[in-house]
Design a protein around this motif. Structure first.
Motif, mmCIF file in Angstrom:
data_model
loop_
_atom_site.group_PDB
_atom_site.id
_atom_site.type_symbol
_atom_site.label_atom_id
_atom_site.label_comp_id
_atom_site.label_asym_id
_atom_site.label_seq_id
_atom_site.Cartn_x
_atom_site.Cartn_y
_atom_site.Cartn_z
ATOM 1 N N ARG A 23 27.739 62.597 -46.573
ATOM 2 C CA ARG A 23 27.764 62.151 -45.179
ATOM 3 C C ARG A 23 26.362 62.050 -44.580
ATOM 4 N NH1 ARG A 23 32.668 62.710 -41.957
ATOM 5 N NH2 ARG A 23 34.305 62.032 -43.371
ATOM 6 N N GLY A 26 25.622 58.885 -40.538
ATOM 7 C CA GLY A 26 26.675 59.290 -39.614
ATOM 8 C C GLY A 26 26.165 59.776 -38.279
ATOM 9 N N PHE A 41 34.053 52.315 -35.954
ATOM 10 C CA PHE A 41 33.764 52.746 -37.324
ATOM 11 C C PHE A 41 34.254 51.711 -38.345
ATOM 12 C CE2 PHE A 41 35.395 55.221 -41.052
ATOM 13 C CZ PHE A 41 34.169 55.386 -41.661
ATOM 14 N N ILE A 68 24.300 56.421 -50.387
ATOM 15 C CA ILE A 68 25.737 56.295 -50.677
ATOM 16 C C ILE A 68 26.264 55.213 -49.749
ATOM 17 C CG2 ILE A 68 26.288 58.277 -49.148
ATOM 18 C CD1 ILE A 68 28.760 58.711 -51.115
ATOM 19 N N ILE A 69 27.020 54.297 -50.322
ATOM 20 C CA ILE A 69 27.446 53.134 -49.540
ATOM 21 C C ILE A 69 28.285 53.572 -48.338
ATOM 22 C CG2 ILE A 69 29.571 52.635 -50.870
ATOM 23 C CD1 ILE A 69 27.052 50.054 -49.503
ATOM 24 N N PHE A 70 28.053 52.982 -47.197
ATOM 25 C CA PHE A 70 28.798 53.327 -45.993
ATOM 26 C C PHE A 70 30.162 52.659 -46.042
ATOM 27 C CE2 PHE A 70 30.047 53.178 -41.546
ATOM 28 C CZ PHE A 70 29.844 54.492 -41.204
ATOM 29 N N ALA A 71 31.184 53.478 -46.221
ATOM 30 C CA ALA A 71 32.563 52.998 -46.351
ATOM 31 C C ALA A 71 33.456 54.199 -46.093
ATOM 32 C CB ALA A 71 32.784 52.429 -47.748
ATOM 33 N N ASP A 72 34.719 54.134 -46.490
ATOM 34 C CA ASP A 72 35.588 55.294 -46.338
ATOM 35 C C ASP A 72 36.619 55.319 -47.452
ATOM 36 O OD1 ASP A 72 36.073 57.479 -44.115
ATOM 37 O OD2 ASP A 72 38.009 56.925 -44.971
ATOM 38 N N ILE A 73 37.061 56.521 -47.813
ATOM 39 C CA ILE A 73 38.037 56.637 -48.895
ATOM 40 C C ILE A 73 39.392 56.030 -48.526
ATOM 41 C CG2 ILE A 73 36.976 58.728 -49.874
ATOM 42 C CD1 ILE A 73 39.424 60.275 -48.678
ATOM 43 N N PHE A 86 41.300 54.529 -36.659
ATOM 44 C CA PHE A 86 40.619 55.799 -36.373
ATOM 45 C C PHE A 86 40.709 56.028 -34.878
ATOM 46 C CE2 PHE A 86 38.986 54.917 -40.536
ATOM 47 C CZ PHE A 86 38.827 56.164 -41.104
ATOM 48 N N PRO A 92 41.868 59.795 -38.828
ATOM 49 C CA PRO A 92 42.543 58.575 -39.275
ATOM 50 C C PRO A 92 44.066 58.609 -39.110
ATOM 51 C CG PRO A 92 41.749 59.886 -41.133
ATOM 52 C CD PRO A 92 41.295 60.584 -39.905
ATOM 53 N N TYR A 150 46.910 61.161 -47.446
ATOM 54 C CA TYR A 150 46.869 60.340 -46.224
ATOM 55 C C TYR A 150 47.994 59.310 -46.220
ATOM 56 C CZ TYR A 150 42.401 62.373 -44.944
ATOM 57 O OH TYR A 150 41.418 63.251 -44.578
ATOM 58 N N PHE A 203 36.021 61.511 -54.522
ATOM 59 C CA PHE A 203 36.214 62.630 -53.590
ATOM 60 C C PHE A 203 37.653 63.131 -53.674
ATOM 61 C CE2 PHE A 203 32.531 60.529 -51.780
ATOM 62 C CZ PHE A 203 31.768 61.586 -51.289
ATOM 63 N N TRP A 206 40.999 67.228 -50.804
ATOM 64 C CA TRP A 206 42.186 68.041 -50.473
ATOM 65 C C TRP A 206 42.919 68.558 -51.717
ATOM 66 C CZ3 TRP A 206 39.853 68.750 -46.498
ATOM 67 C CH2 TRP A 206 39.532 67.786 -45.566
ATOM 68 N N TYR A 240 34.130 65.471 -56.983
ATOM 69 C CA TYR A 240 34.244 66.613 -56.058
ATOM 70 C C TYR A 240 35.689 67.107 -56.081
ATOM 71 C CZ TYR A 240 34.573 69.189 -51.667
ATOM 72 O OH TYR A 240 34.811 70.169 -50.719
ATOM 73 N N HIS A 323 29.535 70.433 -48.793
ATOM 74 C CA HIS A 323 30.481 69.509 -48.162
ATOM 75 C C HIS A 323 29.726 68.770 -47.065
ATOM 76 C CE1 HIS A 323 35.041 68.933 -47.203
ATOM 77 N NE2 HIS A 323 34.402 67.809 -47.415
HETATM 78 O O1 CP3 Z 1 28.586 60.200 -47.158
HETATM 79 C C1 CP3 Z 1 28.318 59.137 -46.568
HETATM 80 O O2 CP3 Z 1 27.336 59.039 -45.786
HETATM 81 C C2 CP3 Z 1 29.121 57.892 -46.904
HETATM 82 C C3 CP3 Z 1 30.217 57.585 -46.090
HETATM 83 C C4 CP3 Z 1 31.537 58.347 -46.114
HETATM 84 C C5 CP3 Z 1 32.374 58.380 -44.975
HETATM 85 N N1 CP3 Z 1 33.546 58.957 -45.329
HETATM 86 C C6 CP3 Z 1 32.006 57.834 -43.664
HETATM 87 C C7 CP3 Z 1 32.732 58.296 -42.484
HETATM 88 C C8 CP3 Z 1 32.214 59.002 -47.141
HETATM 89 C C9 CP3 Z 1 31.750 59.319 -48.546
HETATM 90 C C10 CP3 Z 1 33.498 59.374 -46.625
HETATM 91 C C11 CP3 Z 1 34.536 60.039 -47.435
HETATM 92 C C12 CP3 Z 1 35.726 60.561 -46.776
HETATM 93 N N2 CP3 Z 1 36.443 60.002 -45.743
HETATM 94 C C13 CP3 Z 1 36.421 61.729 -47.180
HETATM 95 C C14 CP3 Z 1 36.049 62.590 -48.335
HETATM 96 C C15 CP3 Z 1 34.775 63.301 -48.144
HETATM 97 C C16 CP3 Z 1 34.885 64.653 -47.521
HETATM 98 O O3 CP3 Z 1 34.238 64.860 -46.485
HETATM 99 O O4 CP3 Z 1 35.536 65.509 -48.109
HETATM 100 C C17 CP3 Z 1 37.521 61.888 -46.333
HETATM 101 C C18 CP3 Z 1 38.528 63.009 -46.375
HETATM 102 C C19 CP3 Z 1 37.529 60.785 -45.431
HETATM 103 C C20 CP3 Z 1 38.540 60.490 -44.390
HETATM 104 C C21 CP3 Z 1 37.942 60.442 -43.046
HETATM 105 N N3 CP3 Z 1 37.060 59.486 -42.595
HETATM 106 C C22 CP3 Z 1 38.168 61.338 -41.986
HETATM 107 C C23 CP3 Z 1 39.061 62.550 -42.065
HETATM 108 C C24 CP3 Z 1 37.418 60.882 -40.888
HETATM 109 C C25 CP3 Z 1 37.434 61.422 -39.465
HETATM 110 C C26 CP3 Z 1 36.693 62.681 -39.327
HETATM 111 C C27 CP3 Z 1 35.465 62.505 -38.480
HETATM 112 O O5 CP3 Z 1 34.400 63.014 -38.884
HETATM 113 O O6 CP3 Z 1 35.576 61.885 -37.424
HETATM 114 C C28 CP3 Z 1 36.691 59.766 -41.314
HETATM 115 C C29 CP3 Z 1 35.728 58.987 -40.490
HETATM 116 C C30 CP3 Z 1 34.376 58.800 -41.048
HETATM 117 N N4 CP3 Z 1 34.082 58.452 -42.337
HETATM 118 C C31 CP3 Z 1 33.161 58.875 -40.314
HETATM 119 C C32 CP3 Z 1 32.122 58.547 -41.200
HETATM 120 C C33 CP3 Z 1 30.661 58.426 -40.895
HETATM 121 C C34 CP3 Z 1 33.046 59.184 -38.837
HETATM 122 C C35 CP3 Z 1 33.171 57.913 -38.079
HETATM 123 C C36 CP3 Z 1 32.560 57.994 -36.703
HETATM 124 O O7 CP3 Z 1 33.277 58.428 -35.798
HETATM 125 O O8 CP3 Z 1 31.411 57.587 -36.551
#
Ligand code: CP3
Length: 346
Positions: A23, A26, A41, A68-73, A86, A92, A150, A203, A206, A240, A323
């Motif tokens: 992360r 962010g 987002f 690390i590419i900006f995306a989501d799982i 979101f 989510p 999810y 990743f 959980w 992980y 983490h």
């Molecule tokens: O690491 C990085 O910089 C790359 C980007 C990345 C994001 N999500 C961006 C994100 C990665 C690798 C993830 C993985 C991810 N997403 C996981 C597994 C990693 C871990 O932390 O265990 C999970 C469980 C998710 C699902 C997810 N995405 C949740 C539960 C949330 C909301 C929680 C929160 O922090 O608000 C997200 C949103 C998310 N994914 C954000 C980012 C930067 C926050 C978005 C924002 O509000 O700006």
């Protein structure tokens, strides 16, 4: 390719100790928050130019070895048939949740068109073109179980009730979902490799929701399958396995090349066993909340990890947090960690 991250996977000498942070792009970065004023987002993820810009933001600020590419799982759940949202302060939401055979038959595409995720490939392409060649570009996906939670719960959850109810009450449906996610993840990871990712990360945040026995039986076989696939197209895999040290202890070279260690893991206890995954490299495991501590304590904890691996697994460690970084951490603390790593003689 002479990248410190890839060298650490081979146990080869590097001029730099490899470091990046989960992360790392962010909300703790003001330049990210500025973009977030204008875009949601999901809009940021789905616009390759913006996703590429955000991916590179932490590298412009810090002396890191990987992007690390900006995306989501959760993005791959959209071509599978769910709507992803979101909601502010809610995390989510996946609609509709898939809890029965009928839900699965009615709402989930069994032959998803992963071309819908080409925007991730385009972002990878843009980043790779701008990133110095010695810096690694990491592509990623959620591991099947973590994404399944999810899909089934329809949101984040504390007790994983619907997921575990399905795993134990309707294992055939559970494994249908796992197989489908495993297959789509193969295609998705391959697309990312072709688009410019130098290595890939899975990743399984959980996976600690189930007992170690159930993890081994119901989750780990899919990881092995994904590792075999990633190997077949010539890329390395970081995995992980979540917070449970017992789950991490099952991981061998058949599951990944790099085991990411959560901060719940005591390194001395974890490595104090005979059967230590031959040939594995490790990543982690600083507690991200140490970044709220005083400078001397931040430096001390950083050094402890560096010394541990210098002694135990020289040249096989990638420094990282255990983490993800959280939004409130002071940027200056992260600079101290990196500075301490750069001062270290390894
Ligand atoms: O690491 C990085 O910089 C790359 C980007 C990345 C994001 N999500 C961006 C994100 C990665 C690798 C993830 C993985 C991810 N997403 C996981 C597994 C990693 C871990 O932390 O265990 C999970 C469980 C998710 C699902 C997810 N995405 C949740 C539960 C949330 C909301 C929680 C929160 O922090 O608000 C997200 C949103 C998310 N994914 C954000 C980012 C930067 C926050 C978005 C924002 O509000 O700006």
């Amino acid at each position: 390719m002479n990248q410190p991250l890839l060298n650490a996977i081979e146990g080869k000498e590097s001029s730099r100790y490899p470091v990046w942070f989960l992360r790392q792009a962010g909300r703790y970065l003001p330049e990210y928050r500025a973009l977030k004023e204008k875009y949601s987002f999901l809009e940021m993820c789905q616009n390759p130019k913006i996703a590429a810009e955000v991916t590179l933001q932490p590298l412009a600020r810090f002396d890191l070895d990987a992007a690390i590419i900006f995306a989501d799982i959760l993005l791959p759940l959209v071509p599978l048939g769910q709507t992803l949202n979101f909601k502010k302060d809610h995390g989510p939401l996946l609609i509709p949740p898939i809890r029965t055979e009928e839900d699965f038959e009615n709402f989930i595409s069994k032959t998803p068109s992963l071309e819908d995720l080409n925007y991730v490939g385009e972002a990878l392409n843009l980043v790779r073109a701008k990133l110095p060649k010695e810096k690694s570009l990491i592509g990623f996906a959620g591991a099947p179980f973590t994404v399944a939670t999810y899909m089934i719960e329809g949101s984040g959850t504390k007790n994983f009730h619907h997921t575990k109810r399905m795993l134990f009450g309707d294992p055939s449906l559970f494994h249908k979902i796992m197989s489908l996610l495993c297959e789509s993840t193969k295609t998705y990871l391959k697309m990312q490799a072709e688009a410019g990712a130098d290595l890939l990360m899975l990743f399984d945040s959980w996976a600690s929701a189930v007992s170690p026995m159930d993890y081994k039986k119901h989750i780990l076989p899919y990881i092995k399958e994904l590792k075999t696939e990633v190997e077949s197209f010539g890329k390395k895999l970081i995995y992980y396995p979540g917070q449970n040290p017992q789950n991490a202890s099952f991981i061998t070279k058949r599951h990944c090349d790099v085991l990411h260690l959560d901060w719940h893991i005591d390194l001395n206890l974890f490595f104090n066993k005979e059967d230590q995954g031959e040939g594995l490299s490790y990543q982690g495991n600083l507690d991200p909340q140490i970044l709220f501590a005083k400078e001397e304590d931040i430096r001390k904890q950083t050094r402890e990890i560096l010394y541990f691996f210098k002694e135990k697994y020289p040249k096989r460690h990638i420094f990282n947090v255990g983490h993800g970084l959280i939004p409130e951490i002071p940027i200056s603390s992260l600079e101290k960690v990196i500075d301490e790593i750069r001062l270290f003689r390894f």
